[in-house]
Scaffold this motif. Structure first.
Motif, mmCIF file in Angstrom:
data_model
loop_
_atom_site.group_PDB
_atom_site.id
_atom_site.type_symbol
_atom_site.label_atom_id
_atom_site.label_comp_id
_atom_site.label_asym_id
_atom_site.label_seq_id
_atom_site.Cartn_x
_atom_site.Cartn_y
_atom_site.Cartn_z
ATOM 1 N N SER A 268 0.847 -1.194 0.000
ATOM 2 C CA SER A 268 0.000 0.000 0.000
ATOM 3 C C SER A 268 0.879 1.238 0.000
ATOM 4 O O SER A 268 1.925 1.270 0.641
ATOM 5 C CB SER A 268 -0.897 0.029 1.231
ATOM 6 O OG SER A 268 -1.811 -1.030 1.189
ATOM 7 N N CYS B 118 -1.546 7.814 0.777
ATOM 8 C CA CYS B 118 -2.534 8.566 0.013
ATOM 9 C C CYS B 118 -1.926 9.909 -0.389
ATOM 10 O O CYS B 118 -1.383 10.618 0.463
ATOM 11 C CB CYS B 118 -3.779 8.779 0.870
ATOM 12 S SG CYS B 118 -5.006 9.855 0.100
ATOM 13 N N GLU C 242 -3.482 12.572 -1.289
ATOM 14 C CA GLU C 242 -4.323 13.688 -0.829
ATOM 15 C C GLU C 242 -3.980 14.095 0.607
ATOM 16 O O GLU C 242 -3.791 15.262 0.903
ATOM 17 C CB GLU C 242 -5.798 13.302 -0.927
ATOM 18 C CG GLU C 242 -6.750 14.391 -0.545
ATOM 19 C CD GLU C 242 -6.834 15.514 -1.571
ATOM 20 O OE1 GLU C 242 -7.219 16.617 -1.176
ATOM 21 O OE2 GLU C 242 -6.506 15.292 -2.746
ATOM 22 N N CYS D 128 -10.235 12.109 5.288
ATOM 23 C CA CYS D 128 -9.837 12.180 3.883
ATOM 24 C C CYS D 128 -10.812 11.358 3.031
ATOM 25 O O CYS D 128 -10.975 10.165 3.265
ATOM 26 C CB CYS D 128 -8.425 11.649 3.701
ATOM 27 S SG CYS D 128 -7.861 11.667 1.981
ATOM 28 N N GLU E 155 -10.455 10.608 -0.116
ATOM 29 C CA GLU E 155 -9.714 9.828 -1.099
ATOM 30 C C GLU E 155 -9.396 8.415 -0.598
ATOM 31 O O GLU E 155 -9.518 7.439 -1.311
ATOM 32 C CB GLU E 155 -8.422 10.567 -1.477
ATOM 33 C CG GLU E 155 -7.700 10.006 -2.657
ATOM 34 C CD GLU E 155 -8.430 10.262 -3.969
ATOM 35 O OE1 GLU E 155 -8.258 9.432 -4.872
ATOM 36 O OE2 GLU E 155 -9.143 11.269 -4.106
ATOM 37 N N CYS E 156 -8.983 8.314 0.668
ATOM 38 C CA CYS E 156 -8.568 7.024 1.229
ATOM 39 C C CYS E 156 -9.500 6.536 2.322
ATOM 40 O O CYS E 156 -9.206 5.532 2.984
ATOM 41 C CB CYS E 156 -7.141 7.115 1.751
ATOM 42 S SG CYS E 156 -6.959 8.215 3.182
ATOM 43 N N LYS F 123 -3.915 5.238 3.259
ATOM 44 C CA LYS F 123 -3.283 4.416 2.213
ATOM 45 C C LYS F 123 -4.204 4.229 1.036
ATOM 46 O O LYS F 123 -5.414 4.255 1.173
ATOM 47 C CB LYS F 123 -2.899 3.054 2.792
ATOM 48 C CG LYS F 123 -1.924 3.138 3.916
ATOM 49 C CD LYS F 123 -1.617 1.792 4.481
ATOM 50 C CE LYS F 123 -0.645 1.948 5.668
ATOM 51 N NZ LYS F 123 -0.309 0.666 6.257
ATOM 52 N N VAL F 124 -3.596 4.074 -0.131
ATOM 53 C CA VAL F 124 -4.377 3.807 -1.350
ATOM 54 C C VAL F 124 -4.018 2.458 -1.923
ATOM 55 O O VAL F 124 -3.017 1.888 -1.610
ATOM 56 C CB VAL F 124 -4.168 4.893 -2.423
ATOM 57 C CG1 VAL F 124 -4.807 6.185 -1.986
ATOM 58 C CG2 VAL F 124 -2.728 5.102 -2.741
#
Length: 53
Positions: free
Chosen positions: A4, A7, A9, A44, A46-47, A52-53
């Protein structure tokens, strides 16, 4: 198994500053997210706060 990554962002923190756009002006006390407090952080999107993404 892939590793991972942080992120982009939130830079792995899971939270971000107020996302409302007010240009270069300070956020007003009637901002629905931060109420003008620069220290407020929100999850966040985004994640989903995992960092983590």
């Amino acid at each position: 198994m892939s590793k991972s990554e942080k992120c982009p962002e939130c830079k792995g923190k899971g939270v971000i500053p107020c996302p409302m756009e007010y240009g270069d002006d300070e956020h007003p006390s009637n901002c629905p997210v931060c109420a003008g407090d620069k220290k407020v952080r929100v999850p966040c999107p985004e994640c989903e706060s995992s960092g983590k993404v």
